[in-house]
Design an enzyme around this catalytic site. Structure first.
Site, PDB file in Angstrom:
ATOM      1  N   LYS A 159       1.959  -3.681   6.516  1.00  0.00           N
ATOM      2  CA  LYS A 159       2.349  -3.670   5.092  1.00  0.00           C
ATOM      3  C   LYS A 159       3.846  -3.389   4.981  1.00  0.00           C
ATOM      4  O   LYS A 159       4.572  -4.048   4.225  1.00  0.00           O
ATOM      5  CB  LYS A 159       1.538  -2.624   4.319  1.00  0.00           C
ATOM      6  CG  LYS A 159       0.066  -2.956   4.176  1.00  0.00           C
ATOM      7  CD  LYS A 159      -0.150  -4.221   3.343  1.00  0.00           C
ATOM      8  CE  LYS A 159      -1.600  -4.581   3.168  1.00  0.00           C
ATOM      9  NZ  LYS A 159      -1.790  -5.924   2.588  1.00  0.00           N
TER      10      LYS A 159
ATOM     11  N   SER B 208       0.831  -1.204   0.000  1.00  0.00           N
ATOM     12  CA  SER B 208       0.000   0.000   0.000  1.00  0.00           C
ATOM     13  C   SER B 208       0.860   1.245   0.000  1.00  0.00           C
ATOM     14  O   SER B 208       1.970   1.256   0.552  1.00  0.00           O
ATOM     15  CB  SER B 208      -0.866  -0.018   1.263  1.00  0.00           C
ATOM     16  OG  SER B 208      -1.436   1.243   1.497  1.00  0.00           O
TER      17      SER B 208
ATOM     18  N   TYR C 268      -2.067  -1.156  10.813  1.00  0.00           N
ATOM     19  CA  TYR C 268      -2.318  -1.722   9.479  1.00  0.00           C
ATOM     20  C   TYR C 268      -1.174  -1.357   8.534  1.00  0.00           C
ATOM     21  O   TYR C 268      -0.615  -2.205   7.839  1.00  0.00           O
ATOM     22  CB  TYR C 268      -3.667  -1.210   8.929  1.00  0.00           C
ATOM     23  CG  TYR C 268      -3.755  -1.302   7.420  1.00  0.00           C
ATOM     24  CD1 TYR C 268      -4.002  -2.516   6.794  1.00  0.00           C
ATOM     25  CD2 TYR C 268      -3.541  -0.170   6.625  1.00  0.00           C
ATOM     26  CE1 TYR C 268      -4.040  -2.601   5.410  1.00  0.00           C
ATOM     27  CE2 TYR C 268      -3.575  -0.252   5.246  1.00  0.00           C
ATOM     28  CZ  TYR C 268      -3.815  -1.468   4.638  1.00  0.00           C
ATOM     29  OH  TYR C 268      -3.840  -1.542   3.275  1.00  0.00           O
TER      30      TYR C 268
HETATM   31  C1  UD1 Z   1      -6.878   4.456   3.729  1.00  0.00           C
HETATM   32  C2  UD1 Z   1      -5.594   4.103   4.418  1.00  0.00           C
HETATM   33  C3  UD1 Z   1      -4.735   3.281   3.490  1.00  0.00           C
HETATM   34  C4  UD1 Z   1      -5.504   2.086   2.959  1.00  0.00           C
HETATM   35  C5  UD1 Z   1      -6.746   2.586   2.262  1.00  0.00           C
HETATM   36  C6  UD1 Z   1      -7.603   1.450   1.727  1.00  0.00           C
HETATM   37  C7  UD1 Z   1      -4.527   5.610   6.031  1.00  0.00           C
HETATM   38  C8  UD1 Z   1      -3.833   6.911   6.259  1.00  0.00           C
HETATM   39  N1  UD1 Z   1      -4.900   5.322   4.790  1.00  0.00           N
HETATM   40  O1  UD1 Z   1      -6.565   5.377   2.677  1.00  0.00           O
HETATM   41  O2  UD1 Z   1      -3.619   2.837   4.205  1.00  0.00           O
HETATM   42  O3  UD1 Z   1      -4.681   1.375   2.061  1.00  0.00           O
HETATM   43  O4  UD1 Z   1      -7.533   3.341   3.195  1.00  0.00           O
HETATM   44  O5  UD1 Z   1      -8.174   0.720   2.753  1.00  0.00           O
HETATM   45  O6  UD1 Z   1      -4.729   4.881   6.934  1.00  0.00           O
HETATM   46  N2  UD1 Z   1     -13.215  10.498   3.524  1.00  0.00           N
HETATM   47  C9  UD1 Z   1     -14.263  11.328   3.903  1.00  0.00           C
HETATM   48  N3  UD1 Z   1     -15.381  10.761   4.447  1.00  0.00           N
HETATM   49  C10 UD1 Z   1     -15.517   9.412   4.629  1.00  0.00           C
HETATM   50  C11 UD1 Z   1     -14.443   8.572   4.238  1.00  0.00           C
HETATM   51  C12 UD1 Z   1     -13.306   9.147   3.704  1.00  0.00           C
HETATM   52  O7  UD1 Z   1     -14.176  12.560   3.757  1.00  0.00           O
HETATM   53  O8  UD1 Z   1     -16.554   8.983   5.141  1.00  0.00           O
HETATM   54  C13 UD1 Z   1     -12.009  11.095   2.919  1.00  0.00           C
HETATM   55  C14 UD1 Z   1     -10.766  10.862   3.733  1.00  0.00           C
HETATM   56  O9  UD1 Z   1     -10.567  11.897   4.659  1.00  0.00           O
HETATM   57  C15 UD1 Z   1      -9.696  10.877   2.638  1.00  0.00           C
HETATM   58  C16 UD1 Z   1     -10.413  10.336   1.399  1.00  0.00           C
HETATM   59  O10 UD1 Z   1     -11.813  10.480   1.681  1.00  0.00           O
HETATM   60  O11 UD1 Z   1      -9.298  12.194   2.375  1.00  0.00           O
HETATM   61  C17 UD1 Z   1     -10.097   8.879   1.116  1.00  0.00           C
HETATM   62  O12 UD1 Z   1     -10.307   8.139   2.308  1.00  0.00           O
HETATM   63  P1  UD1 Z   1     -10.254   6.529   2.335  1.00  0.00           P
HETATM   64  O13 UD1 Z   1     -11.117   5.996   1.251  1.00  0.00           O
HETATM   65  O14 UD1 Z   1     -10.548   6.098   3.732  1.00  0.00           O
HETATM   66  O15 UD1 Z   1      -8.755   6.193   1.930  1.00  0.00           O
HETATM   67  P2  UD1 Z   1      -7.368   6.711   2.580  1.00  0.00           P
HETATM   68  O16 UD1 Z   1      -7.568   7.273   3.920  1.00  0.00           O
HETATM   69  O17 UD1 Z   1      -6.693   7.550   1.559  1.00  0.00           O
END
Ligand code: UD1
Length: 342
Positions: free
Chosen positions: A155, A126, A151
């Site tokens: 990785k 990842s 997590y």
């Molecule tokens: C996260 C993990 C990454 C993992 C990936 C897939 C971290 C820092 N990152 O990535 O290691 O490989 O998930 O499981 O732990 N968001 C919202 N509202 C929501 C959900 C998400 O605003 O309800 C935003 C988050 O703040 C972020 C973006 O959407 O900016 C993407 O979030 P997400 O899909 O959870 O992925 P990552 O955090 O990038």
């Protein structure tokens, strides 16, 4: 001669899409999955899409005897190792479960591969291994960083274990694939992402709001130093990612040593851009509001995918519109996922 490849975690989101691509490329596929976070129905769906039923072993990859039994029945040419716990929040609550399960599975797999003389492994890593504070875009020459959750450490540590194992066994070929943000689904709508409980990740949450399972999306923070104040990520279509695995296994076969590749598009999109694109291509409104930042989120994270293009001949071709359309098609056809209930 047909090559046989084992996919651990093969009924999961990325494993199932990779199985489809591999079968369509002429590989024989063996799936191993303990079904702790996926459904047996995935095997039927893979058959429905490809016309070929993969072999399936409902086993825990950390179980030595079960894995030995699988290896003794199948003549494997290589392994793609997806199996592992992947909920970031849960990993901070149950760190020992994460270290034991994810590292245990990786080590058990390497032991059994060694015993049976299987020398090619592709590992599902990842972008989280880059840690915090790096310059964008991420290149493979950057060192792994300080991860922000257990997590991520599993990785990073698995990458280290695989690297050390390869240094000690000159015949072992290791390919580390660092995924950015995989979303979307197979265009058939038959397989897709099916998180248990409340989704942690953006796209499944958006899709569940659109289909009426959740009231509204909370966008975590609008005061980041980015063009619209929301975080930017390198979203990649899961079918592009799956094609990357096909290239990676072909590359890994017969070579020696470790090679690492980013799998991303190289183009970041903000949370607002994703939500607006989803609403536009689905024609369904996605109510949202701004909420506080989520701990551990970086403002920006995207890949330099040049190495995968140059060395593997792979490039992500699908657009954000494709990702949203296919995610919606999956969600609409399977509003409650594979099991049809929460
Ligand atoms: C996260 C993990 C990454 C993992 C990936 C897939 C971290 C820092 N990152 O990535 O290691 O490989 O998930 O499981 O732990 N968001 C919202 N509202 C929501 C959900 C998400 O605003 O309800 C935003 C988050 O703040 C972020 C973006 O959407 O900016 C993407 O979030 P997400 O899909 O959870 O992925 P990552 O955090 O990038």
């Amino acid at each position: 001669m047909t090559k046989t490849i084992l996919l651990t975690g093969g009924t999961g989101f990325i494993g199932s899409h990779t199985a489809v691509e591999m079968i369509q490329e002429g590989y024989r596929i063996v799936l191993a999955d303990d079904l702790s976070n996926s459904s047996r129905k995935v095997v039927d769906r893979i058959e429905e899409i490809t016309g070929t039923r993969p072999a399936f072993y409902p086993i825990d990859v950390a179980d030595r005897e079960a894995l030995r039994d699988l290896f003794s029945r199948e003549r494997l040419d290589g392994v793609i190792h997806f199996a592992g716990f992947k909920a970031v929040g849960e990993s901070t609550e149950k760190p020992l479960d994460y270290y034991e399960n994810n590292l245990g599975a990786t080590m058990n797999l390497l032991r059994v591969m060694e015993e049976f003389g299987v020398k090619t492994i592709v590992f599902s890593s990842s972008a989280t291994v880059y840690g915090q504070g790096g310059l964008m875009p991420c290149t493979e020459t950057m060192p792994r960083g300080v991860c922000v959750n257990p997590y991520g450490w599993t990785k990073s540590m698995s990458e280290q274990i695989l690297t050390d194992a390869s240094a000690a066994d000159p015949d072992l070929s290791v390919v580390l694939l660092r995924y950015f943000n995989p979303i979307g689904a197979h265009p058939s709508g038959l397989i897709g992402e099916d998180p248990q409980g409340i989704p942690n990740n953006l796209m499944p949450f958006v899709a569940q709001v659109a289909v009426g399972r959740r009231e509204e999306l909370t966008i975590f923070g609008n005061d980041y130093d980015t063009p619209d104040g929301t975080c930017r990520r390198d979203y990649i279509h899961v079918c592009d990612l799956a094609e990357g695995h096909v290239k990676a296994i072909a590359f890994g076969e017969g070579r020696k040593g470790v090679e690492v590749f980013n799998l991303g598009t190289g183009t970041p999109y903000s949370v607002l851009e994703v939500v607006e694109t989803f609403a536009r291509v689905s024609g369904v409104s996605v109510p949202w509001r701004f909420g506080p930042r989520r701990a551990g989120d970086l403002p920006d994270l995207w890949a330099d995918p040049a190495k995968a293009t140059e060395v593997l001949g792979w490039k992500a071709g699908r657009t954000l519109e494709d990702m949203c359309r296919d995610a919606w098609n999956w969600q609409r056809n399977n509003p409650r996922g594979y099991e049809g209930e929460e």
